[in-house]
Scaffold this motif. Structure first.
Motif, PDB file in Angstrom:
ATOM      1  N   GLY A  88      45.054  23.700  36.746  1.00  0.00           N
ATOM      2  CA  GLY A  88      46.597  24.034  36.943  1.00  0.00           C
ATOM      3  C   GLY A  88      46.805  24.932  36.129  1.00  0.00           C
ATOM      4  O   GLY A  88      47.929  25.142  35.969  1.00  0.00           O
ATOM      5  N   LYS A  89      45.889  25.602  35.119  1.00  0.00           N
ATOM      6  CA  LYS A  89      46.846  26.906  34.205  1.00  0.00           C
ATOM      7  C   LYS A  89      46.114  28.205  34.360  1.00  0.00           C
ATOM      8  O   LYS A  89      46.119  28.948  33.611  1.00  0.00           O
ATOM      9  CB  LYS A  89      45.965  26.009  32.618  1.00  0.00           C
ATOM     10  N   THR A 116      54.883  31.497  34.995  1.00  0.00           N
ATOM     11  CA  THR A 116      55.601  30.552  35.526  1.00  0.00           C
ATOM     12  C   THR A 116      56.340  30.676  36.783  1.00  0.00           C
ATOM     13  O   THR A 116      56.554  31.744  36.902  1.00  0.00           O
ATOM     14  CB  THR A 116      56.422  29.914  34.381  1.00  0.00           C
ATOM     15  N   ARG A 117      56.873  29.698  37.025  1.00  0.00           N
ATOM     16  CA  ARG A 117      57.842  29.923  38.398  1.00  0.00           C
ATOM     17  C   ARG A 117      59.064  30.701  37.942  1.00  0.00           C
ATOM     18  O   ARG A 117      59.504  31.470  38.625  1.00  0.00           O
ATOM     19  CB  ARG A 117      58.208  28.416  38.644  1.00  0.00           C
ATOM     20  N   ASP A 118      59.512  30.672  36.697  1.00  0.00           N
ATOM     21  CA  ASP A 118      60.949  31.300  36.123  1.00  0.00           C
ATOM     22  C   ASP A 118      60.355  32.745  36.303  1.00  0.00           C
ATOM     23  O   ASP A 118      61.138  33.687  36.529  1.00  0.00           O
ATOM     24  CB  ASP A 118      61.195  30.821  34.939  1.00  0.00           C
ATOM     25  N   SER A 143      46.149  35.900  36.887  1.00  0.00           N
ATOM     26  CA  SER A 143      45.280  34.862  37.218  1.00  0.00           C
ATOM     27  C   SER A 143      43.872  34.732  36.302  1.00  0.00           C
ATOM     28  O   SER A 143      43.192  35.763  36.665  1.00  0.00           O
ATOM     29  CB  SER A 143      45.164  34.717  38.767  1.00  0.00           C
ATOM     30  N   SER A 144      43.764  33.798  35.658  1.00  0.00           N
ATOM     31  CA  SER A 144      42.687  33.918  34.587  1.00  0.00           C
ATOM     32  C   SER A 144      41.089  33.871  35.693  1.00  0.00           C
ATOM     33  O   SER A 144      40.010  34.066  35.517  1.00  0.00           O
ATOM     34  CB  SER A 144      42.446  32.917  33.633  1.00  0.00           C
ATOM     35  N   THR A 145      41.246  33.113  36.884  1.00  0.00           N
ATOM     36  CA  THR A 145      40.162  32.750  37.622  1.00  0.00           C
ATOM     37  C   THR A 145      39.707  33.715  38.690  1.00  0.00           C
ATOM     38  O   THR A 145      38.862  33.574  39.302  1.00  0.00           O
ATOM     39  CB  THR A 145      40.359  31.343  38.276  1.00  0.00           C
ATOM     40  N   PHE A 146      40.960  34.688  38.960  1.00  0.00           N
ATOM     41  CA  PHE A 146      40.705  35.672  39.947  1.00  0.00           C
ATOM     42  C   PHE A 146      39.238  36.390  40.012  1.00  0.00           C
ATOM     43  O   PHE A 146      38.718  36.499  40.984  1.00  0.00           O
ATOM     44  CB  PHE A 146      41.885  36.597  40.210  1.00  0.00           C
ATOM     45  N   GLY A 147      39.064  36.866  38.701  1.00  0.00           N
ATOM     46  CA  GLY A 147      37.729  37.761  38.683  1.00  0.00           C
ATOM     47  C   GLY A 147      36.624  36.785  39.094  1.00  0.00           C
ATOM     48  O   GLY A 147      35.617  37.375  39.508  1.00  0.00           O
TER      49      GLY A 147
END
Lengths: 472, 304
Positions: free
Chosen positions: A94-95, A100-102, A125-129
């Motif tokens: 979840g990180k 953030t939403r804001d 996004s840290s996982t996109f790659g």
């Protein structure tokens, strides 16, 4: 080829046009009106700036106004540099999203375009790659759906409106699915030049669909329950005015009276009377109305003479009287129009030679079908829609008992949509559970004589021959 | 009679559909003096058909009877002579609606095949539309043109005998809709685009195999088509029947409600086997149904 000379004026959005807004698979029918606020997919905007643009133009929404989308942002604009092969190392903690939403709200406040927000989301996004190419595509597609604020303006058609109603307000159209409507139009052999009876409580969608297929040729008689025919859906089609000249309506509560009336007058020559007879019948049925008119006529005349003799008169009273008179006149004209329309519809019905019958309502279909089938010529198709199968089973049984129809079939259709993408082709995960049921058939002459006529004896014994001998 | 206009009575030269019952039909060319044999006996055209009203019951020589129906594209579809595999009404309905066909539409079609879809298109686009249909098989092209004439719709259609993948539809910039039912539709996509009006229109391709669909979708996307969508429609027929379900006999029920010794109602349960059954009207599916006809791929050509 005159068609080749492109006259764009037909394809441009005009003020007053009925149009359909589209975003993704969501549709909404609206009318183009100046300074009218429209809410669509959680966004509000004015349609004024769409006027003059071509249909099928995609607009971007920027603080309530529409701007035609300049260049189509290419679909796979993010030609990812890094691509993962599988998800063995992707952990859902979840990180992965740093924004953030804001932060995202702030980006929106800044008036960033959807495309730019998506870019930000990808970059943060840290996982996109690590995702596979397919997962990346899916991610972008999902975000696009959420953040891209575009709307396409379409010209309404039966296809689009049927899909819109089915998606937005299935309850209003008795859950009639678009493909089922398509079956109805074909099974009913709806085409230009015929005389078709329609009984529907589908907001006018079915009626509009029939009118579209008739193209303003022939006549449509809407049989309606209650006080007034419902036609909201018909408006959305934006038909040219001459289409409406072919549309008639007749209250279903007068059907019995009409049938009885026809029986009375059937002795007269049915063809010659064509134009003259129907108003008389209508007048008979609506005795009260003509009487009112006859009474009001002399009254009106006397009033006019009165005002002429009274030389000096208070102008206000005179004007008020004039207004009242105008209103009364207007009402009378309307009543007269209504009576004429009813008479015209009655005239079309009483020949009992309609070419087609389409029923789609929330009422029990059996009495409707049995009642209206009587207006059809022999060898004409009819089609009845019901959301449920059981009432159609009853119709089927009744028709078999009563005769007068062949090829009676109870059917429904399944529709399955597919995702077609390289290496990712499969049926869509969700499909529509049911689109209702249809009963269709063809009328035939009801014969009173017993089959196996006397002619049999006269015929010589036929030789056995193949069925196809006389063909071709 | 015409396939695009109803008439009341049967005339010499008409094509009528003889309805033999049980979804069995046959087309008949009505000719003075001709006879048609059916399993119910002979039908003499001069006395039994000509001048009769469509929808009438005709008594045949052997005492059986048939109904004579006005031709419609739907009846033609179930009675036409097959020269190829044909499209049936369920797919045709979907195609007609999703291609947004209506009176006045100009349509391109290939291949013509046996003309099942062609007749449905002609019915829908009459009286002001036009169908340009392309069939590369010469004999089929000739035969279907002949049928169009017999069915009095030849003024609405042009049949071209050429290869659509090589030579296209023979028209450019005129079509509101294009329909492809050929083995390699992806090779005809650029011709489809060329045949369509500058301001755009709708296209459809019918293919039985998913590999064909894949290639077609790719070709459509390459040519700039939008709203590409593939679907499949299946018809389910429900046979209406009365069924009766026998109720089981459990024998004497020792646990039945308070067995009062002087109750006379529950006596003699064994006197006769109870033939009780429950009867209801319901529907059953046919034993076998077509589970797949073809995938329908639709797309919109944008303005170019």
């Amino acid at each position: 080829m005159a068609e080749n000379i492109d006259d764009d004026s037909d394809y441009r959005i005009k003020e007053g046009d009925y149009v359909v807004l589209k975003r993704g698979d969501i549709y909404k029918a609206v009318q183009i009106q100046p300074k009218k606020k429209v809410i669509f997919e959680k966004q509000w905007f004015f349609l004024d700036k769409a006027v003059g643009h071509l249909y099928r133009t995609t607009f971007e929404i920027a603080s309530g106004a529409l701007q035609p989308q300049k260049s189509k942002e290419s679909e796979g604009s993010t030609d990812a540099k890094e691509v993962g092969t599988d998800n063995r190392n992707i952990v859902d903690d979840g990180k992965s999203q740093k924004l953030t939403r804001d932060d995202i709200e702030a980006l929106k406040e800044q008036g960033l375009k959807g495309q730019e927000i998506i870019q930000q989301l990808i970059e943060n996004s840290s996982t996109f790659g690590d995702k596979t190419k397919y997962a990346q595509d899916k991610y972008i597609k999902k975000k696009k759906k959420k953040y891209e604020n575009t709307v396409t303006i379409l010209k309404p058609s039966c296809r689009i409106l049927a899909m819109m109603y089915h998606g937005r307000e299935p309850g209003k159209i008795c859950h009639l699915r678009y493909d089922t409507l398509g079956q109805m139009l074909t099974l009913g052999n709806i085409h230009a030049g015929s005389k078709v009876l329609v009984f529907e409580t589908c907001a006018g969608l079915v009626l509009g669909a029939v009118m579209e297929r008739m193209g303003g040729y022939g006549s449509v008689i809407q049989m309606y329950p209650g006080g007034e025919p419902v036609r909201a859906g018909v408006e959305s089609f934006g038909f040219p005015t001459h289409f409406h000249d072919t549309l008639h309506d007749f209250p279903i509560c007068r059907v019995n009276a009409l049938l009885a009336g026809t029986l009375d007058t059937s002795a007269k020559d049915p063809r010659a009377a064509g134009d003259l007879k129907p108003p008389v019948i209508a007048a008979e049925k609506e005795k009260s109305q003509p009487e009112v008119e006859q009474q009001s006529n002399p009254e009106e005349q006397s009033m006019e003479t009165n005002s002429a003799t009274d030389g000096v008169r208070d102008q206000e009273t005179e004007e008020r009287e004039k207004r009242r008179e105008a209103r009364a006149q207007e009402k009378k004209v309307k009543l007269e129009e209504k009576r004429k329309k009813l008479a015209a519809a009655a005239a079309l019905l009483e020949d009992k030679n309609a070419d087609g019958l389409v029923i789609a309502s929330r009422f029990h279909p059996c009495p409707v079908l049995m009642g209206l089938l009587r207006f059809l010529a022999p060898s004409r198709p009819f089609v009845v829609y019901s959301q449920y199968k059981e009432p159609l089973i009853e119709c089927f049984t009744k028709l078999k008992e009563q005769g007068g129809a062949v090829d009676i079939r109870l059917t429904d259709t399944w529709v399955r949509h597919y995702q077609v993408l390289p290496n990712r082709t499969h049926p869509l995960l969700l499909m529509s559970g049911g689109g209702g049921y249809l009963l269709s058939g063809t009328t035939v002459a009801v014969d009173r004589s017993k089959p196996a006529g006397s002619r049999r004896a006269e015929e010589p014994a036929p030789k056995r021959q193949k069925l196809t001998d006389s063909e071709g | 009679m015409s396939f695009v206009e109803y008439s009341d009575c049967i005339k010499d030269g008409d094509v009528a559909i003889i309805h033999l019952g049980h979804e069995s039909t046959m087309p008949v060319k009505v000719q003075q003096g001709a006879q048609t044999q059916t399993r119910y006996g002979v039908i003499r055209h001069s006395s039994d058909l000509i001048g009769q009203r469509y929808g009438s019951k005709v008594t045949c020589s052997k005492g059986g009877w048939v109904h004579v129906l006005h031709p419609t594209p739907e009846l033609w579809t179930v009675s036409l002579p097959h020269r190829t595999q044909i499209l049936y009404t369920t797919d045709i309905s979907t195609i007609t609606m999703m291609l947004e066909l209506k009176p006045g539409s100009v349509v391109c079609e290939s291949g013509t095949g046996s003309g099942s879809l062609s007749h449905a298109i002609l019915r829908t686009i009459a009286p002001t539309g036009h169908l340009h249909t392309v069939e590369f098989h010469q004999q089929r092209a000739e035969k279907v043109a002949e049928e169009f004439k017999e069915h009095r719709v030849d003024h609405l259609v042009t049949v071209r005998n050429q290869d659509v993948c090589k030579d296209g539809f023979g028209v450019t910039g005129v079509a509101d809709a294009v329909f492809l039912d050929i083995p390699s539709p992806w090779e005809a996509v650029k011709h489809a685009k060329a045949a369509m009006k500058r301001h755009g229109g709708r296209a459809c391709s019918f293919s039985p195999c998913i590999e064909q669909v894949q290639r077609t979708c790719e070709a459509l996307a390459d040519q700039g088509f939008q709203e590409i969508s593939t679907l499949e429609v299946l018809l389910r027929v429900h046979d209406v029947r009365t069924v009766s379900l026998p109720l089981p006999d459990f024998g004497t029920d020792p646990f039945s409600p308070p067995a009062e010794p002087n109750s006379t109602e529950k006596t003699a349960p064994t006197s006769a086997p109870n033939p009780a059954s429950f009867t209801l009207k319901t529907t059953t599916p046919p034993r076998e149904i077509p589970g797949h006809t073809g995938y329908l791929t639709f797309a919109t050509k944008p303005r170019t």
